[in-house]
Design an enzyme around this catalytic site. Structure first.
Site, PDB file in Angstrom:
ATOM      1  N   ASP A  35    -123.166 -34.909  11.306  1.00  0.00           N
ATOM      2  CA  ASP A  35    -124.223 -35.896  11.035  1.00  0.00           C
ATOM      3  C   ASP A  35    -125.599 -35.277  11.283  1.00  0.00           C
ATOM      4  OD1 ASP A  35    -125.316 -38.324  10.389  1.00  0.00           O
ATOM      5  OD2 ASP A  35    -124.949 -39.241  12.338  1.00  0.00           O
ATOM      6  N   GLY A  36    -126.588 -35.808  10.583  1.00  0.00           N
ATOM      7  CA  GLY A  36    -127.978 -35.417  10.832  1.00  0.00           C
ATOM      8  C   GLY A  36    -128.599 -34.545   9.753  1.00  0.00           C
ATOM      9  N   GLY A  38    -129.792 -35.473   6.881  1.00  0.00           N
ATOM     10  CA  GLY A  38    -130.986 -36.137   6.341  1.00  0.00           C
ATOM     11  C   GLY A  38    -132.165 -35.976   7.288  1.00  0.00           C
ATOM     12  N   ARG A  39    -131.908 -36.185   8.596  1.00  0.00           N
ATOM     13  CA  ARG A  39    -133.003 -36.065   9.574  1.00  0.00           C
ATOM     14  C   ARG A  39    -133.513 -34.634   9.649  1.00  0.00           C
ATOM     15  NH1 ARG A  39    -129.663 -39.132  13.911  1.00  0.00           N
ATOM     16  NH2 ARG A  39    -128.195 -38.999  12.180  1.00  0.00           N
ATOM     17  N   ARG A  48    -133.524 -34.742   1.064  1.00  0.00           N
ATOM     18  CA  ARG A  48    -132.267 -34.848   1.815  1.00  0.00           C
ATOM     19  C   ARG A  48    -131.246 -33.803   1.356  1.00  0.00           C
ATOM     20  NH1 ARG A  48    -131.066 -39.171   4.720  1.00  0.00           N
ATOM     21  NH2 ARG A  48    -128.872 -38.998   4.150  1.00  0.00           N
ATOM     22  N   HIS A  52    -128.306 -31.268   3.313  1.00  0.00           N
ATOM     23  CA  HIS A  52    -126.874 -31.103   3.016  1.00  0.00           C
ATOM     24  C   HIS A  52    -126.574 -29.630   2.722  1.00  0.00           C
ATOM     25  CE1 HIS A  52    -126.339 -35.326   3.242  1.00  0.00           C
ATOM     26  NE2 HIS A  52    -126.981 -35.616   2.131  1.00  0.00           N
ATOM     27  N   ASN A  83    -120.113 -43.796   1.777  1.00  0.00           N
ATOM     28  CA  ASN A  83    -121.199 -42.927   1.299  1.00  0.00           C
ATOM     29  C   ASN A  83    -121.538 -43.132  -0.189  1.00  0.00           C
ATOM     30  OD1 ASN A  83    -120.397 -40.121   3.477  1.00  0.00           O
ATOM     31  ND2 ASN A  83    -121.924 -41.724   3.733  1.00  0.00           N
ATOM     32  N   SER A 212    -117.794 -44.314  13.422  1.00  0.00           N
ATOM     33  CA  SER A 212    -118.029 -44.441  11.973  1.00  0.00           C
ATOM     34  C   SER A 212    -116.763 -44.412  11.112  1.00  0.00           C
ATOM     35  CB  SER A 212    -119.005 -43.350  11.501  1.00  0.00           C
ATOM     36  OG  SER A 212    -120.240 -43.511  12.136  1.00  0.00           O
ATOM     37  N   GLU A 223    -110.891 -36.763  23.265  1.00  0.00           N
ATOM     38  CA  GLU A 223    -112.086 -36.653  24.106  1.00  0.00           C
ATOM     39  C   GLU A 223    -113.293 -36.629  23.172  1.00  0.00           C
ATOM     40  OE1 GLU A 223    -112.195 -36.668  27.432  1.00  0.00           O
ATOM     41  OE2 GLU A 223    -110.015 -36.901  27.465  1.00  0.00           O
TER      42      GLU A 223
HETATM   43  C1  FPP Z   1    -124.198 -36.805   7.293  1.00  0.00           C
HETATM   44  O1  FPP Z   1    -125.578 -36.569   7.408  1.00  0.00           O
HETATM   45  C2  FPP Z   1    -123.580 -35.828   6.410  1.00  0.00           C
HETATM   46  C3  FPP Z   1    -122.917 -36.102   5.265  1.00  0.00           C
HETATM   47  C4  FPP Z   1    -122.749 -37.485   4.749  1.00  0.00           C
HETATM   48  C5  FPP Z   1    -122.355 -35.063   4.408  1.00  0.00           C
HETATM   49  C6  FPP Z   1    -121.807 -33.837   5.066  1.00  0.00           C
HETATM   50  C7  FPP Z   1    -121.870 -32.768   4.083  1.00  0.00           C
HETATM   51  C8  FPP Z   1    -122.118 -31.474   4.345  1.00  0.00           C
HETATM   52  C9  FPP Z   1    -122.228 -30.932   5.693  1.00  0.00           C
HETATM   53  C10 FPP Z   1    -122.301 -30.561   3.180  1.00  0.00           C
HETATM   54  C11 FPP Z   1    -121.238 -29.601   2.926  1.00  0.00           C
HETATM   55  C12 FPP Z   1    -119.855 -30.060   3.180  1.00  0.00           C
HETATM   56  C13 FPP Z   1    -118.773 -29.342   2.838  1.00  0.00           C
HETATM   57  C14 FPP Z   1    -117.438 -29.793   3.255  1.00  0.00           C
HETATM   58  C15 FPP Z   1    -118.866 -28.104   2.085  1.00  0.00           C
HETATM   59  P1  FPP Z   1    -126.583 -37.723   6.956  1.00  0.00           P
HETATM   60  O2  FPP Z   1    -126.968 -37.471   5.539  1.00  0.00           O
HETATM   61  O3  FPP Z   1    -125.987 -39.065   7.198  1.00  0.00           O
HETATM   62  O4  FPP Z   1    -127.786 -37.467   7.924  1.00  0.00           O
HETATM   63  P2  FPP Z   1    -128.823 -38.540   8.506  1.00  0.00           P
HETATM   64  O5  FPP Z   1    -128.005 -39.492   9.348  1.00  0.00           O
HETATM   65  O6  FPP Z   1    -129.762 -37.713   9.327  1.00  0.00           O
HETATM   66  O7  FPP Z   1    -129.468 -39.202   7.326  1.00  0.00           O
END
Ligand code: FPP
Length: 276
Positions: A35-36, A38-39, A48, A52, A83, A212, A223
């Site tokens: 997670d994170g 986007g931030r 964003r 990714h 999502n 989530s 854990e």
């Molecule tokens: C959450 O961050 C992340 C995701 C929904 C996608 C995860 C995807 C990757 C790490 C890209 C590559 C993945 C693979 C398997 C190759 P968020 O967008 O919710 O962040 P935020 O909460 O800061 O907005």
């Protein structure tokens, strides 16, 4: 463990962390809520999608590091059933990145004897993504090392619904519906993760204290480790620190710690406490 140590250059502080690990008490299965992204992008005034994209390298590092430690499974939450609510362009970026990852990493998966599995409602993915994913799963299906589970179009509740429907379908086919009884084993064996150990350690990046809808059944005794680090900044040192923290935990699975004598002593202590 040796493979991990060999991959760390002398003088790299990660070596100290790797040496501090107890090889006898490694988790069998690590699950990660990445997670994170986007931030991370927002902090840099980037779109964003850039977050990714920057999240792909930590995926590679985690896969390599867990395979070097010879874990049985690593499960990564890449796309949840929720999502789809994101803007179409962002969802398409995620599919592009997934396909890029699969094409780039297939040799690494083969070299490390890693078997790729997709967890989730894969049928609902765009055809080209599903085809690439299935192809990669098939091509690694004979590998006998770590299972790399990508949770894609995944939801913990959806998984349970699918498991129950699978149980019902099987019973209908065998003509056993009328006398069907369900126990924990029946459910575990009908999940996307059937045959794998439950996660011992669940890591979540970016500081959010939530699960989530991730592996709801399987994390019953996992854990939890939450770090404020945003996923694109997640490095090997963070992963090793999470495992070190896990190794300090006292996992009781609802029982008591230590020897039967220690448990007996604790009972005596409790007996001294006046009733409320
Ligand atoms: C959450 O961050 C992340 C995701 C929904 C996608 C995860 C995807 C990757 C790490 C890209 C590559 C993945 C693979 C398997 C190759 P968020 O967008 O919710 O962040 P935020 O909460 O800061 O907005």
């Amino acid at each position: 463990m040796l493979a991990l140590l060999e991959s760390i250059r002398p003088g790299d502080p990660d070596r100290e962390l790797a040496l501090a690990l107890d090889p006898e008490r490694l988790p069998s299965h690590i699950a990660i809520i990445m997670d994170g992204n986007g931030r991370w992008a927002r902090q840099r005034s980037l779109p964003r999608a850039a977050g990714h994209k920057a999240g792909v390298d930590p995926v590679r590092m985690s896969v390599e590091c867990c395979a070097q430690m010879r874990l049985r499974a690593l499960t990564l939450y890449a796309f949840s059933v929720e999502n789809w609510k994101r803007p179409r362009a962002e969802v398409e970026t995620l599919w592009r990145l997934l396909r890029f990852y699969l094409h780039r990493e297939l040799p690494l998966l083969q070299e490390n004897n890693i078997r790729l599995n997709a967890l989730g409602r894969i049928d609902a993915l765009p055809g080209i993504v599903r085809d690439d994913l299935e192809e990669c799963c098939l091509r690694t299906s004979r590998n006998t090392g770590m299972n790399l589970n990508l949770a894609i179009n995944y939801g913990g509740r959806a998984e349970l619904v699918d498991a129950f429907n699978r149980i019902l379908d099987r019973a209908r086919l065998d003509g056993t519906l009328g006398r069907l009884t369900i126990d924990e084993e029946t459910i575990s064996n009908s999940l996307y993760t059937r045959g794998m150990p439950d996660p011992d350690l669940l890591i979540r990046t970016s500081g959010e204290m939530r699960v989530s809808n991730f592996l709801l059944w399987q994390i019953a005794y996992a854990e939890l480790y939450v770090t404020d680090t945003l996923w694109p900044d997640f490095r090997r040192s963070h992963l090793l620190r999470a495992i070190l923290d896990y190794q300090k935990r006292d996992r009781r699975f609802g029982g008591l710690t230590g020897s039967p004598e220690a448990a007996e002593e604790r009972l005596v202590e409790v007996a001294g406490v006046p009733e409320a």
